[in-house]
Design a protein around this motif. Structure first.
Motif, PDB file in Angstrom:
ATOM      1  N   VAL A  61       0.851  -1.185   0.000  1.00 26.56           N
ATOM      2  CA  VAL A  61       0.000   0.000   0.000  1.00 26.56           C
ATOM      3  C   VAL A  61       0.887   1.235   0.000  1.00 26.56           C
ATOM      4  CG1 VAL A  61      -1.789   1.250   1.253  1.00 26.56           C
ATOM      5  CG2 VAL A  61      -1.760  -1.242   1.276  1.00 26.56           C
TER       6      VAL A  61
ATOM      7  N   PHE B   4     -10.645  -4.055   3.766  1.00 25.73           N
ATOM      8  CA  PHE B   4      -9.360  -3.456   3.402  1.00 25.73           C
ATOM      9  C   PHE B   4      -8.230  -4.077   4.220  1.00 25.73           C
ATOM     10  CE2 PHE B   4      -6.080  -0.184   4.057  1.00 25.73           C
ATOM     11  CZ  PHE B   4      -5.709   0.061   2.747  1.00 25.73           C
TER      12      PHE B   4
ATOM     13  N   GLU C 298      -7.996  -8.083   3.103  1.00 17.48           N
ATOM     14  CA  GLU C 298      -7.713  -8.388   1.704  1.00 17.48           C
ATOM     15  C   GLU C 298      -6.577  -7.568   1.125  1.00 17.48           C
ATOM     16  OE1 GLU C 298     -11.193  -8.613  -0.707  1.00 17.48           O
ATOM     17  OE2 GLU C 298     -12.277  -9.794   0.791  1.00 17.48           O
ATOM     18  N   ARG C 299      -6.535  -6.269   1.417  1.00 20.29           N
ATOM     19  CA  ARG C 299      -5.490  -5.415   0.834  1.00 20.29           C
ATOM     20  C   ARG C 299      -4.204  -5.459   1.649  1.00 20.29           C
ATOM     21  NH1 ARG C 299      -2.803  -3.105  -2.857  1.00 20.29           N
ATOM     22  NH2 ARG C 299      -2.874  -0.877  -3.117  1.00 20.29           N
TER      23      ARG C 299
END
Length: 83
Positions: free
Chosen positions: A58, A73, A76-77
């Motif tokens: 990120v 978020f 998963e991210r």
């Protein structure tokens, strides 16, 4: 945010929320300042986006307190384990 985490773990939820709120205000202000700086004096060449993680997960302007409160978020991210 780290201080908020320490307070939360210690059971001081009020202090944790206060510290998280302050950290979010500062993060939002830093992002707004960076956007305004680039509007006023755009760099000749765009620098590569800074990353928080070594695995290119990120970038700095892709993170916000709103996203940190989003469970999807986080799992998963950011690939943080579900709590």
């Amino acid at each position: 945010m780290a201080l908020a985490s320490v307070a939360w773990t210690a059971g001081d939820r009020v202090e944790a929320e206060k510290q998280l709120g302050l950290a979010c205000q500062r993060l939002d202000q830093l992002e707004a300042d960076a956007i305004n700086r680039n509007k006023i004096n755009p760099p000749a060449q765009l620098p590569p986006r800074l990353l928080f993680t070594i695995d290119d997960g990120v970038s700095a302007l892709d993170i916000s307190c709103t996203r940190l409160r989003n469970q999807e978020f986080l799992t998963e991210r950011l690939e943080w384990p579900a709590s």
